[in-house]
Design a protein around this motif. Structure first.
Motif, PDB file in Angstrom:
ATOM      1  N   THR A 112      11.997  15.125  21.838  1.00 14.41           N
ATOM      2  CA  THR A 112      12.246  16.080  22.908  1.00 14.41           C
ATOM      3  C   THR A 112      11.392  15.701  24.108  1.00 14.41           C
ATOM      4  O   THR A 112      10.201  15.446  23.967  1.00 14.41           O
ATOM      5  CB  THR A 112      11.892  17.502  22.453  1.00 14.41           C
ATOM      6  N   VAL A 113      12.021  15.683  25.274  1.00 12.74           N
ATOM      7  CA  VAL A 113      11.333  15.353  26.524  1.00 12.74           C
ATOM      8  C   VAL A 113      11.530  16.517  27.485  1.00 12.74           C
ATOM      9  O   VAL A 113      12.662  16.923  27.749  1.00 12.74           O
ATOM     10  CB  VAL A 113      11.885  14.053  27.147  1.00 12.74           C
ATOM     11  N   ALA A 114      10.430  17.051  27.982  1.00 10.81           N
ATOM     12  CA  ALA A 114      10.504  18.165  28.938  1.00 10.81           C
ATOM     13  C   ALA A 114      10.513  17.600  30.353  1.00 10.81           C
ATOM     14  O   ALA A 114       9.845  16.607  30.654  1.00 10.81           O
ATOM     15  CB  ALA A 114       9.308  19.090  28.756  1.00 10.81           C
ATOM     16  N   GLY A 115      11.276  18.254  31.207  1.00 11.89           N
ATOM     17  CA  GLY A 115      11.313  17.877  32.617  1.00 11.89           C
ATOM     18  C   GLY A 115      10.108  18.415  33.358  1.00 11.89           C
ATOM     19  O   GLY A 115       9.215  19.040  32.777  1.00 11.89           O
ATOM     20  N   LEU A 116      10.090  18.185  34.653  1.00 11.39           N
ATOM     21  CA  LEU A 116       9.013  18.682  35.498  1.00 11.39           C
ATOM     22  C   LEU A 116       9.280  20.124  35.922  1.00 11.39           C
ATOM     23  O   LEU A 116      10.424  20.532  36.080  1.00 11.39           O
ATOM     24  CB  LEU A 116       8.905  17.824  36.763  1.00 11.39           C
ATOM     25  N   PRO A 117       8.210  20.877  36.163  1.00 10.02           N
ATOM     26  CA  PRO A 117       8.371  22.236  36.687  1.00 10.02           C
ATOM     27  C   PRO A 117       8.579  22.178  38.205  1.00 10.02           C
ATOM     28  O   PRO A 117       8.500  21.098  38.803  1.00 10.02           O
ATOM     29  CB  PRO A 117       7.029  22.881  36.346  1.00 10.02           C
ATOM     30  N   PRO A 118       8.805  23.323  38.839  1.00  7.54           N
ATOM     31  CA  PRO A 118       8.908  23.347  40.304  1.00  7.54           C
ATOM     32  C   PRO A 118       7.519  23.101  40.920  1.00  7.54           C
ATOM     33  O   PRO A 118       6.779  24.046  41.216  1.00  7.54           O
ATOM     34  CB  PRO A 118       9.446  24.741  40.615  1.00  7.54           C
ATOM     35  N   ILE A 119       7.167  21.833  41.068  1.00  9.61           N
ATOM     36  CA  ILE A 119       5.798  21.481  41.461  1.00  9.61           C
ATOM     37  C   ILE A 119       5.407  21.996  42.841  1.00  9.61           C
ATOM     38  O   ILE A 119       4.233  22.180  43.114  1.00  9.61           O
ATOM     39  CB  ILE A 119       5.541  19.966  41.337  1.00  9.61           C
ATOM     40  N   GLY A 120       6.378  22.263  43.679  1.00  3.17           N
ATOM     41  CA  GLY A 120       6.067  22.821  44.990  1.00  3.17           C
ATOM     42  C   GLY A 120       5.563  24.248  44.926  1.00  3.17           C
ATOM     43  O   GLY A 120       5.079  24.788  45.919  1.00  3.17           O
ATOM     44  N   CYS A 121       5.656  24.870  43.766  1.00  3.87           N
ATOM     45  CA  CYS A 121       5.209  26.254  43.584  1.00  3.87           C
ATOM     46  C   CYS A 121       3.857  26.346  42.882  1.00  3.87           C
ATOM     47  O   CYS A 121       3.343  27.452  42.682  1.00  3.87           O
ATOM     48  CB  CYS A 121       6.252  27.038  42.799  1.00  3.87           C
ATOM     49  N   LEU A 122       3.285  25.223  42.480  1.00  2.49           N
ATOM     50  CA  LEU A 122       1.975  25.255  41.835  1.00  2.49           C
ATOM     51  C   LEU A 122       0.926  25.670  42.859  1.00  2.49           C
ATOM     52  O   LEU A 122       0.921  25.170  43.993  1.00  2.49           O
ATOM     53  CB  LEU A 122       1.614  23.886  41.260  1.00  2.49           C
ATOM     54  N   PRO A 123       0.020  26.578  42.500  1.00  7.01           N
ATOM     55  CA  PRO A 123      -0.990  27.015  43.465  1.00  7.01           C
ATOM     56  C   PRO A 123      -1.771  25.873  44.113  1.00  7.01           C
ATOM     57  O   PRO A 123      -2.037  25.920  45.317  1.00  7.01           O
ATOM     58  CB  PRO A 123      -1.907  27.914  42.622  1.00  7.01           C
ATOM     59  N   ILE A 124      -2.099  24.835  43.368  1.00  2.00           N
ATOM     60  CA  ILE A 124      -2.856  23.721  43.948  1.00  2.00           C
ATOM     61  C   ILE A 124      -2.043  22.983  45.008  1.00  2.00           C
ATOM     62  O   ILE A 124      -2.571  22.569  46.040  1.00  2.00           O
ATOM     63  CB  ILE A 124      -3.387  22.756  42.867  1.00  2.00           C
ATOM     64  N   VAL A 125      -0.749  22.832  44.784  1.00  2.00           N
ATOM     65  CA  VAL A 125       0.117  22.154  45.761  1.00  2.00           C
ATOM     66  C   VAL A 125       0.229  23.007  47.021  1.00  2.00           C
ATOM     67  O   VAL A 125       0.149  22.493  48.141  1.00  2.00           O
ATOM     68  CB  VAL A 125       1.502  21.845  45.149  1.00  2.00           C
ATOM     69  N   ILE A 126       0.393  24.311  46.838  1.00  2.00           N
ATOM     70  CA  ILE A 126       0.452  25.206  48.000  1.00  2.00           C
ATOM     71  C   ILE A 126      -0.854  25.127  48.786  1.00  2.00           C
ATOM     72  O   ILE A 126      -0.852  25.022  50.015  1.00  2.00           O
ATOM     73  CB  ILE A 126       0.745  26.653  47.549  1.00  2.00           C
ATOM     74  N   THR A 127      -1.995  25.131  48.090  1.00  2.00           N
ATOM     75  CA  THR A 127      -3.298  25.077  48.743  1.00  2.00           C
ATOM     76  C   THR A 127      -3.474  23.797  49.545  1.00  2.00           C
ATOM     77  O   THR A 127      -3.906  23.818  50.698  1.00  2.00           O
ATOM     78  CB  THR A 127      -4.431  25.201  47.707  1.00  2.00           C
ATOM     79  N   VAL A 128      -3.121  22.675  48.948  1.00  2.00           N
ATOM     80  CA  VAL A 128      -3.360  21.382  49.587  1.00  2.00           C
ATOM     81  C   VAL A 128      -2.356  21.072  50.697  1.00  2.00           C
ATOM     82  O   VAL A 128      -2.712  20.474  51.709  1.00  2.00           O
ATOM     83  CB  VAL A 128      -3.375  20.253  48.520  1.00  2.00           C
ATOM     84  N   PHE A 129      -1.117  21.508  50.545  1.00  2.00           N
ATOM     85  CA  PHE A 129      -0.077  21.066  51.479  1.00  2.00           C
ATOM     86  C   PHE A 129       0.496  22.146  52.393  1.00  2.00           C
ATOM     87  O   PHE A 129       1.329  21.843  53.243  1.00  2.00           O
ATOM     88  CB  PHE A 129       1.062  20.392  50.705  1.00  2.00           C
ATOM     89  N   SER A 130       0.068  23.384  52.253  1.00  2.00           N
ATOM     90  CA  SER A 130       0.563  24.443  53.131  1.00  2.00           C
ATOM     91  C   SER A 130      -0.036  24.284  54.531  1.00  2.00           C
ATOM     92  O   SER A 130      -1.168  23.830  54.683  1.00  2.00           O
ATOM     93  CB  SER A 130       0.185  25.812  52.571  1.00  2.00           C
ATOM     94  N   SER A 131       0.704  24.687  55.533  1.00  2.00           N
ATOM     95  CA  SER A 131       0.189  24.631  56.899  1.00  2.00           C
ATOM     96  C   SER A 131      -0.954  25.629  57.089  1.00  2.00           C
ATOM     97  O   SER A 131      -1.820  25.442  57.929  1.00  2.00           O
ATOM     98  CB  SER A 131       1.300  24.911  57.908  1.00  2.00           C
ATOM     99  N   ASP A 132      -0.970  26.698  56.317  1.00  2.00           N
ATOM    100  CA  ASP A 132      -2.047  27.686  56.330  1.00  2.00           C
ATOM    101  C   ASP A 132      -2.175  28.245  54.915  1.00  2.00           C
ATOM    102  O   ASP A 132      -1.517  29.224  54.556  1.00  2.00           O
ATOM    103  CB  ASP A 132      -1.758  28.795  57.335  1.00  2.00           C
ATOM    104  N   ALA A 133      -3.016  27.613  54.125  1.00  2.00           N
ATOM    105  CA  ALA A 133      -3.094  27.913  52.693  1.00  2.00           C
ATOM    106  C   ALA A 133      -3.572  29.329  52.376  1.00  2.00           C
ATOM    107  O   ALA A 133      -3.331  29.817  51.283  1.00  2.00           O
ATOM    108  CB  ALA A 133      -4.000  26.904  52.003  1.00  2.00           C
ATOM    109  N   LEU A 134      -4.217  29.994  53.323  1.00  2.00           N
ATOM    110  CA  LEU A 134      -4.684  31.345  53.042  1.00  2.00           C
ATOM    111  C   LEU A 134      -3.618  32.402  53.283  1.00  2.00           C
ATOM    112  O   LEU A 134      -3.551  33.400  52.582  1.00  2.00           O
ATOM    113  CB  LEU A 134      -5.935  31.660  53.857  1.00  2.00           C
ATOM    114  N   THR A 135      -2.769  32.195  54.288  1.00  2.00           N
ATOM    115  CA  THR A 135      -1.765  33.221  54.606  1.00  2.00           C
ATOM    116  C   THR A 135      -0.340  32.804  54.267  1.00  2.00           C
ATOM    117  O   THR A 135       0.516  33.652  54.117  1.00  2.00           O
ATOM    118  CB  THR A 135      -1.823  33.583  56.108  1.00  2.00           C
TER     119      THR A 135
END
Length: 160
Positions: free
Chosen positions: A16-39
């Motif tokens: 069994t092989v699992a696919g990837l999750p919605p990586i754009g929704c991971l908190p770390i990805v949002i923090t690092v790549f958001s234009s304003d990670a706090l708001t």
């Protein structure tokens, strides 16, 4: 293909092989790549699109591998973790979650793995959070994902 062949030689007959999750929704990805990670703590679609594309090609490759290994008596299965997690994130209140864009451990924005340890701050109610740390789902989230995959898992276990 060589990994699957190696597993087969070790006795694996159901892989069994699992696919990837919605990586754009991971908190770390949002923090690092958001234009304003706090708001602006929303999913970043371009990263989740990479995951959906990867999952599409992974499924095609697994189908090809299955055809080439069918004569060996092995079966290869794909587990979709993307869609159940995506549904939880985008309809989190339906599942009883209050927080979806940060983790329960530490600040919830960057900490993961070893940075979440017995000395780290942990929120008082982990079941209110979709994510435990900035990468990994909470126990409640994992359970909901498991329940959504249980029919597939039961099918896999019943094969030959």
């Amino acid at each position: 293909m060589s990994l699957v062949s190696g597993l087969w030689h070790e006795g694996a007959r159901k892989i069994t092989v699992a696919g990837l999750p919605p990586i754009g929704c991971l908190p770390i990805v949002i923090t690092v790549f958001s234009s304003d990670a706090l708001t602006n703590r929303r999913c970043i679609d371009r990263f989740s699109t990479v995951a959906t594309n990867y999952n599409f090609y992974l499924q095609k490759e697994l189908d090809l591998m299955q055809m080439s290994l069918a004569h060996l008596g092995s079966k290869i299965f794909y587990l979709d973790v993307y869609n159940p997690l995506y549904e939880i994130i985008h309809d989190h209140r339906k599942f009883g979650f209050e927080e979806v864009s940060s983790g329960c451990c530490g600040s919830g924005y960057l900490e993961a793995s070893i940075l979440c340890n017995p000395k780290s701050y942990v929120c008082p109610n982990t079941s209110a959070y979709v994510f435990f740390d900035s990468i990994h789902p909470s126990e409640k989230t994992y359970f909901i994902i498991f329940k959504s995959l249980q029919p597939t898992i039961d099918y896999i276990l019943s094969c030959f």
